[in-house]
Design a protein around this motif. Structure first.
Motif, PDB file in Angstrom:
ATOM      1  N   SER A 191      46.058  69.209  -2.907  1.00 48.69           N
ATOM      2  CA  SER A 191      45.020  69.877  -3.693  1.00 48.69           C
ATOM      3  C   SER A 191      43.635  69.310  -3.485  1.00 48.69           C
ATOM      4  O   SER A 191      42.706  69.747  -4.143  1.00 48.69           O
ATOM      5  N   GLU A 192      43.452  68.306  -2.605  1.00 48.03           N
ATOM      6  CA  GLU A 192      42.148  67.690  -2.443  1.00 48.03           C
ATOM      7  C   GLU A 192      41.833  67.487  -0.973  1.00 48.03           C
ATOM      8  O   GLU A 192      42.724  67.389  -0.140  1.00 48.03           O
ATOM      9  N   VAL A 193      40.536  67.409  -0.675  1.00 45.90           N
ATOM     10  CA  VAL A 193      40.069  67.088   0.668  1.00 45.90           C
ATOM     11  C   VAL A 193      39.201  65.848   0.572  1.00 45.90           C
ATOM     12  O   VAL A 193      38.621  65.567  -0.481  1.00 45.90           O
ATOM     13  N   PRO A 194      39.074  65.074   1.652  1.00 43.87           N
ATOM     14  CA  PRO A 194      38.223  63.880   1.610  1.00 43.87           C
ATOM     15  C   PRO A 194      36.771  64.262   1.338  1.00 43.87           C
ATOM     16  O   PRO A 194      36.235  65.161   1.973  1.00 43.87           O
ATOM     17  N   LYS A 195      36.156  63.588   0.400  1.00 48.69           N
ATOM     18  CA  LYS A 195      34.773  63.901   0.038  1.00 48.69           C
ATOM     19  C   LYS A 195      33.847  62.853   0.644  1.00 48.69           C
ATOM     20  O   LYS A 195      34.103  61.655   0.567  1.00 48.69           O
ATOM     21  N   VAL A 196      32.780  63.332   1.264  1.00 52.28           N
ATOM     22  CA  VAL A 196      31.803  62.477   1.946  1.00 52.28           C
ATOM     23  C   VAL A 196      30.418  62.825   1.424  1.00 52.28           C
ATOM     24  O   VAL A 196      30.101  64.010   1.219  1.00 52.28           O
ATOM     25  N   GLY A 197      29.596  61.830   1.205  1.00 54.30           N
ATOM     26  CA  GLY A 197      28.235  62.055   0.755  1.00 54.30           C
ATOM     27  C   GLY A 197      27.229  61.805   1.870  1.00 54.30           C
ATOM     28  O   GLY A 197      27.466  61.001   2.776  1.00 54.30           O
ATOM     29  N   ILE A 198      26.119  62.507   1.812  1.00 52.08           N
ATOM     30  CA  ILE A 198      25.029  62.343   2.775  1.00 52.08           C
ATOM     31  C   ILE A 198      23.734  62.226   1.993  1.00 52.08           C
ATOM     32  O   ILE A 198      23.399  63.103   1.175  1.00 52.08           O
TER      33      ILE A 198
END
Length: 526
Positions: free
Chosen positions: A64-71
């Motif tokens: 139910s989740e995907v890896p979250k990345v911030g920029i």
């Protein structure tokens, strides 16, 4: 669409199955706003279920989740990075000082918000801003604590010389509670958007935190690149210097080509322009822009092509002399071997320019005047038919060999491109670069010999006692061709084959007995 959540599975959002039940409103054929509102609310939901079919037809549950990345940043590189991350299955949150203005520049799947909100949930945050703006992030130090900061910036050449510490080390000093990783600075925005197949695949990565570095290495691999572990963050200065280098492998070949061009241009100038002016009082300086250049380019291309294969001949002769392959070549020969690709491409470049200049020769005004003068002389001499059989055949063969040689060089240049070379196996690549390359050298030699014909034996061709230019260019190629033919003889080819298979002649390896309490030492160097 804004993607929220953590792992890969939430790319497929939950959506209830849409059921079209028959209602009284639909039965009487009338359109009711209440019904339309309800239907619109259902249609706003994604049509793809969070259940997917297995290969055997059963329903499989998707995470139910995907890896979250911030920029942090909204420049060109940040936009390209967001595009690549979204395409690789990551959920991207972009922090900007003005999200309303920059939201339209990013992919629709990336969420653009303020910097304070963007650093909340992601564990990996790319810092895509210049060094002088790092201090603006100090107000977020509490929120950034413990998060992995990936520095993608590059200094200018002046900044690189001015600062003793790298940008990544400076970022680490501002945020001591954050593991800092240096990565992706050698990748261009174009490569990020178009994919690693159209650009450099290698991504140097360095950090003082092994876990943070491992996470970024895995992320680079998931994006389709080839990560290279460069060690600790102390290597960041070296990594940041990589994009500042301007064609480091082309410096020596370019200087070599320039030196050959200056030499042959000066030689042709003395023979074809200066000698007629001093001894015959003829002004032929108009030949400098086109004619002299066109005579110089094939000389440079021909010599450069022979210099591509000369180091291989010298290496083979050295191995035959030593009787082993387990000794290093001299440094000058080793560097020469490493620059063969660049020398070959410069050879093709000069040959292509020679072909273009040759096509331009009939367009010159001077050529038209010379043609008219020749016609007037023929009419004055009462000659109605001018035909020299030998010259006709010579020019036909000369042009044909030139086209074949240029075609072979074109094939060598195309197969040297990484995208083409990677599609060939080792045998195919060796056949094209070695066998066809040697055929191209032979064709170029025949092309040069046909051009010279009998001119080397005519006394009038030696101006200022200088031989024709083509005779000078034949020296190195003829040595290479004769050496190649010599190595095909069984007495040399068999011995060379055995050496390259690991055979060594007697005395090439010597061992000392351990009786003197010394380890066995090998005289040859690998």
């Amino acid at each position: 669409m804004h993607m929220e959540g953590g792992q890969l599975g939430s790319l497929v959002s939950r959506a209830p199955g849409l059921s079209y039940e028959k209602s009284q409103d639909m039965e009487d054929g009338a359109f009711h706003p209440q019904s339309a509102t309800k239907t619109s609310g259902e249609m706003d939901k994604p049509l793809i279920s969070h259940h997917l079919m297995d290969s055997d037809g059963n329903l499989a549950e998707v995470p139910s989740e995907v890896p979250k990345v911030g920029i942090l940043g909204s420049g060109d590189f940040a936009r390209s990075l967001a595009t690549r991350l979204v395409g690789s299955g990551f959920s991207v949150v972009v922090g900007s000082r003005n999200p309303k203005r920059t939201a339209g520049l990013f992919p629709s799947a990336a969420r653009v918000t303020f910097q304070e909100e963007a650093v909340g949930s992601p564990e990996v945050i790319f810092v895509a801003m210049f060094r002088e703006h790092y201090s603006t992030l100090c107000s977020l130090s509490d929120q950034l604590a413990g998060k992995i900061l990936v520095d993608v910036s590059n200094p200018t050449e002046q900044e690189h010389l001015q600062h003793r510490e790298s940008n990544a080390e400076y970022l680490a000093s501002l945020f001591p509670t954050c593991p800092v990783v240096k990565a992706f600075n050698v990748i261009s925005a174009w490569t990020l958007q178009s994919g690693p197949r159209d650009g450099n695949r290698q991504v140097p990565v360095c950090s003082d935190q092994p876990e943070a570095k491992r996470a970024v290495l895995e992320m680079a691999q998931a994006m389709g690149f080839t990560p290279v572990d460069m060690g600790s963050l102390a290597s960041a200065r070296e990594v940041e210097a990589m994009p500042l280098r301007l064609l480091p492998g082309w410096k020596v070949p370019a200087l070599l080509a320039l030196g050959l061009f200056i030499f042959f241009y000066t030689y042709n100038f003395v023979r074809d322009v200066l000698q007629p002016y001093l001894q015959e009082d003829k002004n032929k300086f108009y030949k400098l822009p086109v004619s002299v250049v066109n005579m110089t380019l094939p000389c440079v291309a021909y010599v450069l092509l022979s210099l591509v294969y000369l180091p291989g001949v010298l290496a083979a002769a050295l191995q035959l002399h030593r009787g082993t392959k387990y000794r290093r070549f001299p440094d000058w020969l080793d560097h020469w071997l490493q620059h063969r690709k660049q020398i070959g491409l410069l050879s093709f470049f000069c040959a292509a320019l020679h072909a273009l200049y040759s096509l331009c020769l009939p367009l010159r005004r001077s050529h038209r005047y010379e043609l008219v003068n020749l016609v007037i002389k023929q009419v004055s001499a009462n000659k109605s038919h001018l035909w020299v059989e030998e010259e006709v055949w010579r020019m036909e063969i000369y042009l044909s060999l030139g086209v074949l040689a240029l075609g072979t060089l074109s094939l060598l240049a195309v197969t040297s491109l990484p995208s083409i070379a990677n599609s060939l196996n080792w045998r195919e690549f060796t056949f094209v670069q070695s066998t066809l390359g040697f055929v191209g050298l032979v064709l170029s030699t025949l092309h040069t010999l046909t051009y010279g014909w009998t001119r080397a034996f005519e006394e009038s061709r030696y101006k200022f006692y200088l031989p024709p230019t083509f005779t000078l260019t034949l020296l190195v190629p003829c040595v290479v061709i004769l050496a190649k033919v010599l190595f095909l003889l069984p007495c040399f080819s068999r011995r060379l084959y055995k050496i390259r298979r690991g055979w060594e002649k007697e005395g090439a390896i010597k061992f000392t007995l351990p009786g003197d309490h010394a380890l066995a030492q090998k005289t040859s160097h690998v």
